[in-house]
Enzyme design. Structure first.
Site, short mmCIF file in Angstrom:
data_model
loop_
_atom_site.label_atom_id
_atom_site.label_comp_id
_atom_site.label_asym_id
_atom_site.label_seq_id
_atom_site.Cartn_x
_atom_site.Cartn_y
_atom_site.Cartn_z
N GLY A 254 0.80 -1.21 0.00
CA GLY A 254 0.00 0.00 0.00
C GLY A 254 0.83 1.26 0.00
O GLY A 254 0.29 2.35 0.16
N ASP A 255 2.15 1.12 -0.18
CA ASP A 255 3.02 2.29 -0.25
C ASP A 255 4.20 1.91 -1.13
O ASP A 255 4.15 0.93 -1.87
CB ASP A 255 3.46 2.72 1.16
CG ASP A 255 3.66 4.23 1.26
OD1 ASP A 255 4.22 4.82 0.31
OD2 ASP A 255 3.28 4.82 2.29
#
Length: 468
Positions: A254-255
């Protein structure tokens, strides 16, 4: 109480069988399997977590067993080191610390499950180069697997799993209920000669793998998986490290898949420890909202001599992104990227000098970052919304940008102008579609933006085959 006895390695004609070196209160146990693995160092002694009362039922908390095992095996540091084997099972545990001349080995069917009791996680001070936690201004929860001031430490396995069970942490983060910064799955600090390899990391509460203030680090053959909407689940974050090699990794997060860092604003400037001599090769990344490789945003101690090669990114926001801003200070220079294959991107190239996110209000507004010597060559991208978004800082332009042999296929609904460039300077060669005027063509790309030919010291480190 556990009583230590001598560790025996019995070599049989049919193979190698290891007898455990620790007598439990109930009975002596035997590790029935033999196995080989690659490591920077092999160990003379071995034991199983079973020898220390570990129970792999997914429900029994094993924090004490793990720490007891590491503490006991630390006595062999000067006698060839020791290895702790985690056999098949689900091993619920809170945070535990590693020791020097030590290997933690996970069986292919072993799963470490991070405890869901937030109150049981110890809190430690913020990193000195950050001054604050990343989630909150206060301290931070210690990482699941932690070590500091170590020499010769290996965390590896037969693709065993470390599961952070992060959903609870993500919910608390979104609700702003956390008092401290979320834990990472593994953090090694102030250490020399570190290997993290052949493991799967799942659902970290925050960052997954964080070597910091360390040198001679090898991260190899790992898989990192988290929902693409999970907050700040960076894959690998080499931070103020020297001589690091990251290779053969697959990351869905997610990053940023890999985020290169060196401290935050005035704290990073004061601490003054750069990340340098970093090799990244054979990375596959999926991260729809972030970059395959990010340099920054915390880069106030400096980032220099990064060599990334053979990078594949699919459905990822950008390929290589530089993130900085006024107040960061520091530098990002001598960056070399060769051989990127990109599918479905928002931006192929993205550099920004307007990244806010400060540790506090005490940063120096006159601390301007230096961004120069950024080299890309041999890049193929398909289905890109934009070729590039390049935004330097007024009065502090990003210079020495070089792009050669770059072909970008734009998406059917691509932006009308594929390049946006402000406060940047450099040259290009063999770039399609044609770049902005601030990056004029200077040839066809032959011999431009050359990748360094000489090896870094970490490239010359060879792993041994260890047999037990």
């Amino acid at each position: 109480m556990l009583k230590a006895v001598s560790l025996l390695v019995v070599v049989l004609v049919v193979g190698v069988t290891i007898f455990d070196g620790v007598e439990s209160r109930k009975t002596k146990r035997r590790i029935q399997e033999s196995f080989d693995y690659s490591a920077i160092s092999c160990r003379a002694h071995t034991a199983s977590i079973l020898d220390f009362g570990g129970v792999g039922d997914g429900a029994t908390l094993n924090t004490g067993a793990f720490q007891q095992a590491v503490d006991h095996l630390s006595q062999y540091a000067s006698e060839g080191g020791a290895q702790l084997v985690v056999p098949a099972g689900k091993w619920l545990t809170g945070s535990f610390n590693l020791t020097s001349h030590f290997t933690l080995y996970l069986h292919k069917d072993a799963v470490l499950l991070a405890s869901q009791d937030i109150k049981s996680w110890p809190v430690v001070d913020p990193l000195p180069s950050y001054g604050h936690g990343r989630d909150t201004a206060g301290g931070r929860y210690i990482s699941l697997i932690f070590g500091t001031n170590l020499t010769d430490v290996v965390v590896t396995g037969e693709n065993g799993t470390i599961d952070g069970q992060g959903d609870l942490w993500w919910q608390q983060f979104h609700k702003k209920k956390l008092k401290y910064t979320r834990p990472y799955l593994i953090e090694i600090m102030h250490s020399d000669t570190v290997q993290i390899s052949n493991l799967t990391f799942l659902n970290s509460p925050s960052w997954n793998v964080h070597p910091v203030y360390s040198r001679n680090v090898i991260i190899q053959g790992i898989t990192i998986l988290a929902p693409v909407t999970s907050p700040n689940t960076d894959g690998i974050n080499p931070d103020s490290c020297t001589n690091t090699r990251i290779e053969d990794t697959y990351i869905v997060s997610g990053d940023d898949c890999i985020a290169v860092k060196s401290g935050w604003d005035e704290y990073g400037i004061s601490y003054g420890m750069p990340t340098k001599q970093l090799v990244i090769r054979r990375l596959t990344c999926i991260s729809p909202y972030s970059a395959a490789i990010a340099l920054g945003s915390e880069m106030s101690g400096g980032i220099q001599d990064v060599r990334a090669q053979d990078i594949t990114a699919i459905n990822t926001e950008s390929g290589v992104r530089i993130k900085t801003g006024v107040g960061r200070g520091g530098y990002v220079k001598d960056i070399y990227v060769k051989g990127m294959t990109l599918h479905t991107m928002k931006w192929v190239f993205w550099m920004t000098g307007n990244y806010g996110s400060h540790a506090d209000n005490h940063y120096d507004p006159n601390a301007l970052p230096e961004i120069k010597g950024i080299n890309y060559r041999d890049v193929i991208a398909e289905n890109a919304t934009m070729a590039a978004r390049l935004e330097g800082i007024a009065g502090d332009p990003f210079t020495g940008i070089c792009m050669s042999n770059v072909t970008i296929g734009l998406a059917a609904k691509a932006k009308k102008y594929p390049w946006t460039c402000t406060d940047v300077a450099g040259v290009t060669g063999g770039v399609v579609p044609p770049p902005c005027q601030l990056l004029p063509a200077a040839g066809e790309g032959e011999g431009m933006c050359d990748f360094p030919a000489e090896n870094l010291p970490i490239d010359n480190v060879e792993l041994q085959t260890c047999s037990y």
